[in-house]
Design a protein around this motif. Structure first.
Motif, PDB file in Angstrom:
ATOM      1  N   THR A  72       0.767  -1.326  -0.065  1.00 33.25           N
ATOM      2  CA  THR A  72      -0.118   0.020  -0.043  1.00 33.25           C
ATOM      3  C   THR A  72       0.951   1.280  -0.208  1.00 33.25           C
ATOM      4  O   THR A  72       0.931   1.984   0.941  1.00 33.25           O
ATOM      5  CB  THR A  72      -1.026  -0.010   1.014  1.00 33.25           C
ATOM      6  N   ASN A 243      -6.850  -1.500   3.717  1.00 33.95           N
ATOM      7  CA  ASN A 243      -7.253  -0.086   2.991  1.00 33.95           C
ATOM      8  C   ASN A 243      -8.615  -0.556   2.003  1.00 33.95           C
ATOM      9  O   ASN A 243      -9.141   0.376   1.388  1.00 33.95           O
ATOM     10  CB  ASN A 243      -6.046  -0.048   2.095  1.00 33.95           C
ATOM     11  N   CYS A 246     -12.097  -0.040   4.660  1.00 34.92           N
ATOM     12  CA  CYS A 246     -12.614   1.072   5.685  1.00 34.92           C
ATOM     13  C   CYS A 246     -13.674   1.649   5.429  1.00 34.92           C
ATOM     14  O   CYS A 246     -14.037   2.214   4.170  1.00 34.92           O
ATOM     15  CB  CYS A 246     -11.191   2.153   5.646  1.00 34.92           C
ATOM     16  N   THR A 266      -2.182   1.694   5.490  1.00 33.60           N
ATOM     17  CA  THR A 266      -3.532   2.205   5.408  1.00 33.60           C
ATOM     18  C   THR A 266      -3.854   3.738   5.434  1.00 33.60           C
ATOM     19  O   THR A 266      -4.619   4.328   4.740  1.00 33.60           O
ATOM     20  CB  THR A 266      -4.684   1.291   6.319  1.00 33.60           C
ATOM     21  N   SER A 344     -11.298   3.828   0.740  1.00 33.03           N
ATOM     22  CA  SER A 344     -11.517   2.243   0.115  1.00 33.03           C
ATOM     23  C   SER A 344     -12.055   2.221  -1.262  1.00 33.03           C
ATOM     24  O   SER A 344     -11.630   1.231  -1.968  1.00 33.03           O
ATOM     25  CB  SER A 344     -12.110   1.498   1.455  1.00 33.03           C
ATOM     26  N   THR A 421      -3.473   1.510  -5.245  1.00 33.15           N
ATOM     27  CA  THR A 421      -3.993   2.555  -4.111  1.00 33.15           C
ATOM     28  C   THR A 421      -5.045   3.352  -4.957  1.00 33.15           C
ATOM     29  O   THR A 421      -5.050   3.839  -5.912  1.00 33.15           O
ATOM     30  CB  THR A 421      -2.768   3.313  -3.401  1.00 33.15           C
TER      31      THR A 421
END
Ligand SMILES: Cc1ncc(COP(=O)(O)O)c(C=O)c1O
Length: 498
Positions: A72, A243, A246, A266, A344, A421
């Motif tokens: 991440t 991640n 959430c 995260t 997320s 991401t």
């Protein structure tokens, strides 16, 4: 490129001013060194050039796309650095009295409250310094919990799926448990038939990443929870992939008893190369008495550190944990506010977009929508053109992208694990997809291009095993010539600038 010691010339200096207001250090006479340390001697312009050249050679999330699955690597907002650099945070000593550190204690308490809400579990300890240390702490909590119930001798096994990150079995062994493997089924879920055979009165718990390292949410999670809880065992959630969920789903709601966070993934925080991390854990009420001390607690409008926990497993890290990481994560979470869910959602959207663009050129072992990351296999390229996943990764560097995670998870041959991401725009995703597609074509038409890659980086293929096992981290004076003129007697003198 020369090492800084090789650029050193006696008498050259750069300077920095001491912090105002600090008394000079008073080192007792007998402890003072009698000769200057063997530091490189270099002028300020050369020093700046040296480190700028090193920075130029370094690839990071600030220089390009870094789709390193499971890690991440998202943008680290600069406002976080501004906040963590505020003198009240930056200059705070960890032994400062509670009265004079109320702001820092409040920030930690608020972070605990937010993390508890995000995962749906009531009690949090911020202490562990990394995901892996969170794992070990969680397992030590399990041990303390079962010992307290008189079941410590009987429950000695932890079940781990074959997709698990390597730190999971390592933590299990360090905590004195036995790791029991469970298979993955044809859809990429935990194989429930295999699981039922592995769980019994000897089981202390499960360690599961959900979504898994395949980037897939386990469709049998309710059944898995039932199997473990009926056996009186606990459920541990490896939160490295938090991640993806959430604000959408909470591990506590689907049955997990202990969760670790990787704050450095995260909730942003510059990391990589073993950089600073944070691995807090959240637990159900029945595990709270065993949490590490001190706990940060609120009493009315005041905040304090609570050491009065007779059943605690003790401390797992110095002071209260990695405070700078807490400040950055808190700033990141607060900047999203109630919209944290969008983080997320966009991470999952970005991953599915890339997956859709790449799935025909590379093999997709489990044909499902992914969560925040996905795993492709380079098996076909290897079979048809003799090109390996390592070759693809090296060639990506020529296209100025950091390679994805490769050869992990272990159950996918020639694995490429890609995590874009949420902080990447569509143009970047398209540029990366174009490069991956171009590489797949090159594999068919000019496979030697891949075999010899990278072509445009300062170093070619390294002996990575030797670099990992026998890194040279010190300048060994005995193995190098003494710097020119170094036999002249020298004295420590006031700095003169360049
Ligand atoms: C799935 C998973 N679990 C655990 C860890 C361990 O976390 P850390 O690197 O913070 O120790 C990682 C790290 O990459 C991970 O990807």
């Amino acid at each position: 490129m020369k090492l800084i010691y090789e650029k050193s010339k006696p008498g050259r200096r750069a300077s920095s001013l001491p912090q105002p207001g600090l008394p000079p250090a008073e080192v007792p006479e007998e402890l003072r060194r009698s000769s200057p340390p063997r530091l490189p001697e270099i002028s300020e312009p050369e020093l700046v050039r040296h480190f700028t050249a090193l920075a130029d050679r370094t690839f990071g999330v600030d220089t390009g796309f870094y789709p390193l699955g499971s890690c991440t690597m998202k943008h680290n907002p600069r406002v976080n650095e501004r906040v963590v650099g505020l003198p009240g945070f930056r200059d705070l000593h960890p032994l400062q009295e509670e009265d004079a550190s109320q702001g820092a204690l409040e920030l930690m308490w608020r972070l605990q409250e937010i993390l508890a809400e995000v995962v749906g579990l009531p009690a949090v300890s911020l202490q562990p310094a990394a995901g892996s240390q969170g794992e070990l702490t969680g397992l030590l909590l399990m041990r303390a919990y079962f010992a307290d119930r008189g079941e410590g001798h009987e429950r000695r096994e932890i079940v781990i799926p074959d997709t698990a990150h390597g730190t999971n079995p390592a933590s299990v062994t360090m905590a004195g448990y036995e790791a029991v493997g469970v298979k993955t089924d044809f859809r990429g879920n935990v194989d429930l038939d295999d699981l039922r055979e592995k769980v019994g009165p000897q089981t202390a718990g499960l360690m599961l990443t959900n979504p898994s390292t395949l980037g897939l949410f386990d469709e049998g999670i309710e059944e898995i929870t039932k199997i473990f809880h009926e056996a009186g065992a606990l459920m541990y959630y490896d939160g490295a992939n938090l991640n993806a969920i959430c604000g959408i789903a909470r591990p506590g709601d689907f049955g997990f008893d202990i969760v670790h966070f990787n704050l450095h993934k995260t909730f942003s925080q510059p990391h990589g190369g073993g950089g600073p991390g944070g691995g807090p854990i959240a637990v159900r009420e029945r595990l709270e008495p065993f949490l590490p001390v001190p706990a940060v607690v609120r009493e009315g409008d005041a905040f304090r550190l609570d050491y009065e926990r007779p059943k605690t497993i003790g401390k797992v890290r110095g002071f209260c944990g990695p405070f700078g990481v807490f400040v950055r994560s808190y700033a990141y979470i607060r900047s999203y506010g109630p919209a944290l869910k969008e983080m997320s959602e966009v991470a999952v959207l970005n991953a599915n977009y890339l997956l859709a663009r790449l799935r025909d050129a590379y093999e997709l072992p489990f044909d499902r929508h992914c969560m925040h990351e996905f795993v492709l296999s380079g098996r076909r390229l290897k079979r048809e053109h003799g090109v390996t996943t390592l070759d693809v990764a090296k060639r990506l560097m020529d296209y100025r992208f950091h390679p994805p995670t490769i050869y992990f998870p272990l159950i996918v041959p020639e694995a490429l694990m890609i995590e874009p991401t949420e902080t990447e725009p569509k143009e970047t995703l398209d540029a990366f997809a174009d490069a991956m597609l171009a590489i797949a074509r090159e594999a068919a038409e000019h496979s030697e291009l891949l075999k010899e890659a990278p072509h445009v980086r300062p170093v070619k293929r390294l002996d990575e095993v030797r670099a990992a096992k026998r890194p040279i981290l010190r300048y060994l004076f005995g193995e190098h010539d003494e710097p020119e003129g170094s036999d002249e007697p020298r004295e420590l003198e006031a700095q003169k600038g360049a």
